[in-house]
Design an enzyme around this catalytic site. Structure first.
Site, PDB file in Angstrom:
ATOM      1  N   GLY A 293    -105.048   7.637  40.313  1.00 16.51           N
ATOM      2  CA  GLY A 293    -104.950   8.808  41.175  1.00 16.51           C
ATOM      3  C   GLY A 293    -106.220   9.622  41.149  1.00 16.51           C
ATOM      4  O   GLY A 293    -106.989   9.580  40.187  1.00 16.51           O
TER       5      GLY A 293
ATOM      6  N   LYS B  21    -105.831  12.380  32.511  1.00 18.06           N
ATOM      7  CA  LYS B  21    -106.424  13.085  33.648  1.00 18.06           C
ATOM      8  C   LYS B  21    -107.756  13.670  33.203  1.00 18.06           C
ATOM      9  O   LYS B  21    -107.806  14.547  32.329  1.00 18.06           O
ATOM     10  CB  LYS B  21    -105.504  14.184  34.149  1.00 18.06           C
ATOM     11  CG  LYS B  21    -106.048  14.906  35.378  1.00 18.06           C
ATOM     12  CD  LYS B  21    -104.966  15.620  36.138  1.00 18.06           C
ATOM     13  CE  LYS B  21    -105.469  16.096  37.494  1.00 18.06           C
ATOM     14  NZ  LYS B  21    -104.395  16.621  38.327  1.00 18.06           N
TER      15      LYS B  21
ATOM     16  N   MET C 195    -108.792  18.225  41.239  1.00 21.56           N
ATOM     17  CA  MET C 195    -109.126  18.673  39.901  1.00 21.56           C
ATOM     18  C   MET C 195    -109.697  17.557  39.039  1.00 21.56           C
ATOM     19  O   MET C 195    -110.211  17.822  37.956  1.00 21.56           O
ATOM     20  CB  MET C 195    -107.898  19.274  39.225  1.00 21.56           C
ATOM     21  CG  MET C 195    -107.307  20.445  40.004  1.00 21.56           C
ATOM     22  SD  MET C 195    -105.923  21.196  39.151  1.00 21.56           S
ATOM     23  CE  MET C 195    -106.768  21.876  37.746  1.00 21.56           C
TER      24      MET C 195
ATOM     25  N   ASP D 176     -99.725  25.152  41.895  1.00 20.79           N
ATOM     26  CA  ASP D 176    -100.352  24.112  42.710  1.00 20.79           C
ATOM     27  C   ASP D 176     -99.341  23.008  42.990  1.00 20.79           C
ATOM     28  O   ASP D 176     -99.668  21.819  42.945  1.00 20.79           O
ATOM     29  CB  ASP D 176    -101.585  23.539  41.996  1.00 20.79           C
ATOM     30  CG  ASP D 176    -102.459  22.712  42.945  1.00 20.79           C
ATOM     31  OD1 ASP D 176    -102.423  22.988  44.163  1.00 20.79           O
ATOM     32  OD2 ASP D 176    -103.148  21.795  42.475  1.00 20.79           O
TER      33      ASP D 176
END
Length: 700
Positions: free
Chosen positions: A182, A210, A186, A306
């Site tokens: 993904g 992430k 950010m 968000d």
């Protein structure tokens, strides 16, 4: 303060005076490096302790690695290292309406940190130089993000050239990045294999990593706030929330480790399967799951800020899981420490997505749960229609252009209003919690839709009935009082005869007649006795026995018990018997004849033929002697019947616990039949029961 020896520190750990992190990080960090000979001696001592079973093998291994790391870092600090800073242009990624971000250009894979750094825990106040070869790191183990010094994050933010995470890189000597799964505003999300889980033979060694982009890395305040929010989001344990494990860094690479969800994100699901919208029955589990996740966060004081389809993963079983709570803003808590009340503005750092941001977020107001409700409403519209309710326009633009949400086919008016309330532009008109959205979208069956108004209607009717019954009761009580009043002797409207009284009493119900007799029974009885006297009073020439019998029959017709009237009935029967006997005696007395005369015989008198002496007068076969007239019942028998009736009524009142009435019945029976043993027993039992009942009453 003199540094303690390794053996003293281990003894303190074994005695419980030091925790393992405190031993590895603080105690050994303060002690610093030692000579090579002492270092070798300590390693040999640790090996001996492990072999003898005096120290756990895992703890001994961690101590060896920590001591080696301290010695290695001291050696590197003495060398002259050349710091290489790579300047590269930034590439603006355009064309996406769900993310505005600046991503760094690709570069060669940086050097992998030494394997011994996989479990090295560096004290927060001991800085490690950044070199082109090893990339010294300052970190903590998973779940311990709270102790990193803010100065470390500022050094990471101030680094001019950032390292780039790529597939195949080993972060922290632990997380092997296998593939990219993904990319957003950010950063980039990788599927990574946790080598520590592999060593432990964990069946599920994969995690999601992430890696935040340079835009976030260059904001030191954001890194500090992100670390704090990551720690806060670790407590959000819920089936619909992706669990956050840690927030860490490797050289200038800042990353988060999270639960890996085997599925696809909601954005892809909408694009591929819900481009024309899903029926509410299919979309409801997704909407409810996301609502439960947000409610769990809101209850813990966390606002996502968000929320959007790209931040929701859907498992292969169709379970939605919300993530990126760790990099969302947190709502202020009244009881949180002062240093935690200042949170970074997600809008300035790229965490705000305009298409899903509430008007208050765009205006920079403090975060509120209603911000997430607006985003959830937008996502619900997308699931049900395949499109954003305002065509991806921000709330500010949609308000200025006076846009309205579309009508969703197949929804009831109640469900449509709920969706529109979720995306109201101002917070005062918006739904206040996620539960209201779930409740508003719930299917309400015909029975419930009709049942609720019907219940209100029935409730109203019940209230009216109760009120009507109260009014009716008052009217009936007034009517009973009016009927009773007309039995008074001095009342000008007193009943003229027993017929009028019976008609009035017949209009009352049985309970009302009983109530009247309990309060006004003597008055009714006196009226009927007066009516008997009007028909039967031989002294005054009133001998209408039939009229008196009509009065005596009234109590049986109206189910009334009037003992005095029964006594009067017996007295009238006795008087009539005596009167009849007197008439018989008067009729049978001889009539004196005058001398020298012969009694005349009526013309129609039959002359009997002469009969022989000693023979009875002859009678024809057709003639029979006349039967004597029936005599009325004996007065004694009548009095026994009255007494028996009084006793039956008394026993019934006793069983109904009406002890006063039972006592009155027994006393009346004793007046009618003095010395009756059954009446005496009833009187005694009723008086005892009444006394016990009175003694059991307590006055508060």
């Amino acid at each position: 303060m003199e540094a303690r020896s390794l053996s003293a520190l281990v003894d303190a750990y074994k005695a419980g005076g030091l925790t393992l992190p405190a031993l590895l990080v603080d105690a050994l960090g303060r002690r610093g490096t030692v000579t090579a000979d002492q270092h070798a001696a300590e390693l040999a001592w640790l090996a001996r302790m492990r072999e003898e079973g005096n120290l756990e093998a895992g703890v001994a291994q961690l101590l060896v690695e920590r001591l080696d790391a301290l010695q290695a870092s001291a050696g590197e600090a003495e060398d002259v290292a050349t710091v290489v800073k790579v300047e590269r242009p930034a590439l603006a990624i355009a064309g996406s309406d769900e993310a505005t971000c600046v991503m760094p250009a690709a570069r060669a894979e940086p050097a992998v940190p030494p394997p011994d750094q996989a479990t090295v825990v560096k004290p927060a106040f001991v800085p490690a130089p950044v070199t082109a070869q090893t990339g010294a790191t300052v970190s903590q183990t998973a779940g311990s993000t709270g102790g990193v010094d803010t100065s470390d994050w500022r050094r990471v933010a101030d680094a001019a050239g950032g390292d780039q995470a790529t597939v195949g890189m080993l972060l922290k000597g632990r997380f092997l990045l296998e593939r990219e799964i993904g990319r957003g505003g950010m950063g980039v999300v990788f599927l990574a294999r946790d080598e520590r889980k592999v060593e432990a033979r964990d069946r599920n060694p994969h995690v999601a990593v992430k890696v935040l982009n340079d835009e976030f890395r260059r904001h030191p305040d954001s890194l500090i706030a992100l670390q704090r929010e990551s720690r806060r989001s670790q407590s959000l344990a819920h089936d619909n929330i992706v669990r956050v494990f840690d927030f860490d860094k490797d050289r200038t690479i800042v990353f988060m480790t999270m639960e890996y969800v085997d599925g696809s994100d909601l954005k892809t699901l909408i694009r591929e399967s819900a481009y024309n919208g899903l029926p509410l029955a299919k979309a409801r589990p997704l909407i409810e799951g996301m609502a439960r996740a947000l409610k769990r966060a809101h209850d813990a004081g966390v606002v996502h800020s968000d929320f959007k389809p790209g931040n929701v993963m859907v498992t292969r079983d169709g379970i939605p899981k919300v993530f990126d709570f760790g990099i969302a803003r947190a709502g202020k808590q009244a009881d949180e420490p002062a240093e935690d009340q200042t949170v970074f503005d997600a809008g300035k750092l790229g965490a705000l997505t305009p298409a899903y941001a509430s008007l208050e977020m765009i205006e920079g107001k403090p975060p509120q749960p209603t911000d997430d409700i607006y985003a959830l409403g937008c996502v619900a519209f997308e699931l049900l229609t395949g499109k954003h309710p305002f065509d991806k326009a921000s709330a500010e633009v949609a308000l200025r252009e006076r846009r309205r949400p579309p009508v969703v086919p197949g929804l009831t008016g109640r469900q449509q209003r709920t969706l529109c309330d979720a995306v109201a532009f101002t917070a005062d008109k918006r739904l206040k919690c996620a539960d209201l959205l779930v409740e508003g979208l719930r299917d309400v069956g015909l029975g419930e839709r009709i049942g609720r108004p019907l219940a209100w209607a029935l409730g109203g009717l019940l209230l009216l009935a109760v009120a009507g019954w109260g009014v009716f009761g008052q009217l009936r009580a007034r009517h009973v009082a009016e009927v009773a009043a007309r039995f008074q002797p001095d009342n000008p409207q007193r009943y003229g005869n027993e017929g009028e009284a019976v008609a009035a009493l017949a209009q009352l119900g049985e309970d009302e007649r009983k109530q009247l007799m309990l309060g006004q029974g003597e008055r009714v009885q006196r009226f009927l006795l007066d009516r008997v006297d009007a028909y039967w009073d031989p002294a005054k020439g009133r001998i209408d026995y039939a009229g008196a019998q009509r009065v005596f029959a009234l109590p049986a017709q109206l189910h009334l018990f009037l003992p005095r009237l029964d006594l009067r009935h017996a007295a009238v029967d006795e008087e009539k018997l005596q009167l009849g006997q007197a008439k018989v005696r008067a009729a049978s007395a001889p009539t004196p004849a005058r001398a020298g005369t012969v009694a005349a015989q009526p013309a129609f008198a039959r002359v009997d033929p002469p009969r022989a002496p000693g023979r009875a007068p002859a009678t024809s076969a057709s003639e029979k002697p006349a039967a004597p007239p029936p005599s009325p019942a004996s007065p004694a028998n009548r009095m026994e019947e009255v007494a028996a009736g009084l006793l039956r009524e008394g026993e019934r009142n006793y069983r109904q616990q009406n002890y006063s009435a039972a006592i009155a019945n027994a006393q009346a029976a004793l007046q009618v039949s003095p010395g009756d043993p059954a009446a005496k027993r009833l009187l005694r039992r009723a008086q005892q029961a009444q006394q016990q009942a009175m003694s059991s009453i307590s006055i508060n």
